[in-house]
Scaffold this motif. Structure first.
Motif, PDB file in Angstrom:
ATOM      1  N   THR A   1       5.351  11.109  14.434  1.00 55.67           N
ATOM      2  CA  THR A   1       4.010  11.027  15.007  1.00 55.67           C
ATOM      3  C   THR A   1       2.976  11.797  14.180  1.00 55.67           C
ATOM      4  N   GLU A   2       3.398  12.878  13.553  1.00 50.48           N
ATOM      5  CA  GLU A   2       2.460  13.658  12.737  1.00 50.48           C
ATOM      6  C   GLU A   2       1.984  12.843  11.538  1.00 50.48           C
ATOM      7  N   ALA A   3       2.909  12.224  10.827  1.00 58.28           N
ATOM      8  CA  ALA A   3       2.538  11.379   9.688  1.00 58.28           C
ATOM      9  C   ALA A   3       1.769  10.149  10.151  1.00 58.28           C
ATOM     10  N   GLY A   4       2.119   9.650  11.321  1.00 54.07           N
ATOM     11  CA  GLY A   4       1.451   8.464  11.850  1.00 54.07           C
ATOM     12  C   GLY A   4      -0.030   8.670  12.108  1.00 54.07           C
ATOM     13  N   ALA A   5      -0.421   9.916  12.371  1.00 51.36           N
ATOM     14  CA  ALA A   5      -1.819  10.204  12.672  1.00 51.36           C
ATOM     15  C   ALA A   5      -2.738   9.904  11.500  1.00 51.36           C
ATOM     16  N   SER A   6      -2.241  10.065  10.280  1.00 54.13           N
ATOM     17  CA  SER A   6      -3.064   9.822   9.088  1.00 54.13           C
ATOM     18  C   SER A   6      -2.716   8.512   8.392  1.00 54.13           C
ATOM     19  N   GLN A   7      -1.824   7.732   8.974  1.00 51.35           N
ATOM     20  CA  GLN A   7      -1.325   6.538   8.297  1.00 51.35           C
ATOM     21  C   GLN A   7      -2.424   5.540   7.963  1.00 51.35           C
ATOM     22  N   GLN A   8      -3.268   5.227   8.939  1.00 54.17           N
ATOM     23  CA  GLN A   8      -4.295   4.219   8.695  1.00 54.17           C
ATOM     24  C   GLN A   8      -5.236   4.643   7.577  1.00 54.17           C
ATOM     25  N   GLU A   9      -5.668   5.896   7.599  1.00 55.69           N
ATOM     26  CA  GLU A   9      -6.583   6.390   6.571  1.00 55.69           C
ATOM     27  C   GLU A   9      -5.937   6.331   5.190  1.00 55.69           C
ATOM     28  N   ARG A  10      -4.687   6.767   5.088  1.00 59.23           N
ATOM     29  CA  ARG A  10      -3.990   6.751   3.809  1.00 59.23           C
ATOM     30  C   ARG A  10      -3.797   5.332   3.287  1.00 59.23           C
ATOM     31  N   GLU A  11      -3.439   4.423   4.182  1.00 59.08           N
ATOM     32  CA  GLU A  11      -3.157   3.060   3.753  1.00 59.08           C
ATOM     33  C   GLU A  11      -4.429   2.292   3.406  1.00 59.08           C
TER      34      GLU A  11
ATOM     35  N   VAL B   1       0.819  -1.218   0.000  1.00 60.88           N
ATOM     36  CA  VAL B   1       0.000   0.000   0.000  1.00 60.88           C
ATOM     37  C   VAL B   1       0.849   1.262   0.000  1.00 60.88           C
ATOM     38  N   GLU B   2       2.109   1.148   0.391  1.00 59.84           N
ATOM     39  CA  GLU B   2       2.967   2.331   0.438  1.00 59.84           C
ATOM     40  C   GLU B   2       3.313   2.846  -0.965  1.00 59.84           C
ATOM     41  N   ILE B   3       2.992   2.063  -1.991  1.00 64.33           N
ATOM     42  CA  ILE B   3       3.123   2.543  -3.368  1.00 64.33           C
ATOM     43  C   ILE B   3       2.318   3.827  -3.539  1.00 64.33           C
ATOM     44  N   TYR B   4       1.134   3.868  -2.929  1.00 61.37           N
ATOM     45  CA  TYR B   4       0.266   5.042  -3.023  1.00 61.37           C
ATOM     46  C   TYR B   4       0.259   5.874  -1.742  1.00 61.37           C
ATOM     47  N   ALA B   5       0.440   5.225  -0.592  1.00 61.18           N
ATOM     48  CA  ALA B   5       0.348   5.945   0.684  1.00 61.18           C
ATOM     49  C   ALA B   5       1.682   6.519   1.127  1.00 61.18           C
ATOM     50  N   GLY B   6       2.786   6.028   0.562  1.00 66.32           N
ATOM     51  CA  GLY B   6       4.107   6.457   0.992  1.00 66.32           C
ATOM     52  C   GLY B   6       4.528   5.766   2.278  1.00 66.32           C
ATOM     53  N   ASP B   7       5.808   5.785   2.552  1.00 61.67           N
ATOM     54  CA  ASP B   7       6.336   5.226   3.792  1.00 61.67           C
ATOM     55  C   ASP B   7       6.073   6.205   4.931  1.00 61.67           C
ATOM     56  N   THR B   8       5.677   5.665   6.076  1.00 67.44           N
ATOM     57  CA  THR B   8       5.460   6.488   7.263  1.00 67.44           C
ATOM     58  C   THR B   8       6.561   6.166   8.264  1.00 67.44           C
ATOM     59  N   PRO B   9       7.519   7.064   8.457  1.00 65.99           N
ATOM     60  CA  PRO B   9       8.609   6.785   9.399  1.00 65.99           C
ATOM     61  C   PRO B   9       8.082   6.466  10.787  1.00 65.99           C
ATOM     62  N   LEU B  10       8.711   5.500  11.440  1.00 67.24           N
ATOM     63  CA  LEU B  10       8.236   4.991  12.719  1.00 67.24           C
ATOM     64  C   LEU B  10       8.142   6.070  13.783  1.00 67.24           C
ATOM     65  N   TYR B  11       9.070   7.019  13.754  1.00 66.30           N
ATOM     66  CA  TYR B  11       9.112   8.021  14.822  1.00 66.30           C
ATOM     67  C   TYR B  11       8.485   9.358  14.407  1.00 66.30           C
TER      68      TYR B  11
END
Length: 212
Positions: free
Chosen positions: A103-113, A91-101
């Motif tokens: 937190t800002e990107a992590g907030a939208s990770q589930q929705e994007r993926e 799914v990261e083909i379209y959602a991009g990689d979300t770095p583990l640390y």
């Protein structure tokens, strides 16, 4: 990196028109996932001075499952677990990689993926789409021994690369050794011995000043 705004790769050189339609869908999907090789992660390679890409990460996870399955606290189906680790980052083909640390990107990770999964797996015939989506959902839910072990491998692999880089992403501004421990704790949900080993690496990295 994300390729969400790009068209399908197969459209740039369309497949022959006389192909069976089901096979065409499968091949279109397989061509599209070649984009995984362009998605860069934060983890440094141990063997070269560059970051790894998602395809390299997925291959490494599959090999880790084969090699380390004996350390799982519960017996796991190795073949099924390999399917989980190979599918989960597509799914990261379209959602991009979300770095583990991050937190800002992590907030939208589930929705994007979730949106990326709908789009990518939707390229497949319906039965294959259901199978692929089920694997993705199983990995995310972590309700099976295989999914828990797959997630453990996903956390252990970059830890090994960061160890070899004498810190790597552990040196991210604002990240502490306790943050690393918290993010890696899911390893312990699947394997007590691997979590013990992971903690030993983190502890030693902290002593050496690689993580605050």
């Amino acid at each position: 990196m994300t390729t969400s705004d790009a068209g399908l790769l197969a459209d740039s050189n369309p497949l022959p028109s006389d192909l069976d339609s089901r096979l065409r869908d499968h091949l279109t999907f397989l061509i599209e996932v070649d984009k995984l090789k362009t998605v860069l992660r934060q983890s440094p390679l141990a063997a070269a001075d560059r970051r790894e890409n998602d395809a390299e990460h997925s291959w490494h996870l599959a090999l880790m499952v084969m090699t380390l399955a004996e350390y799982a606290d519960e017996p796991v189906d190795v073949g099924h677990t390999i399917k989980l680790v190979v599918v989960h980052d597509l799914v990261e083909i379209y959602a991009g990689d979300t770095p583990l640390y991050d937190t800002e990107a992590g907030a939208s990770q589930q929705e994007r993926e979730e949106a990326a999964a709908d789009r990518l797996f939707g390229l497949l015939p319906e039965d294959a789409e259901r199978e692929m989506r089920a694997l993705f959902d199983e990995f995310e839910a972590r309700t099976t021994p295989e999914a828990r072990f797959a997630k453990a491998m996903d956390r252990l692999q970059p830890l090994l690369l960061n160890w070899m880089a004498k810190g790597g992403t552990w040196r991210t501004p604002g990240v502490t050794a306790n943050d690393v421990r918290a993010r890696k704790a899911v390893i312990g949900e699947a394997s007590t011995p691997l979590w013990d080993a992971a903690q030993s690496l983190i502890d030693e990295g902290e002593r050496r000043g690689w993580a605050r």
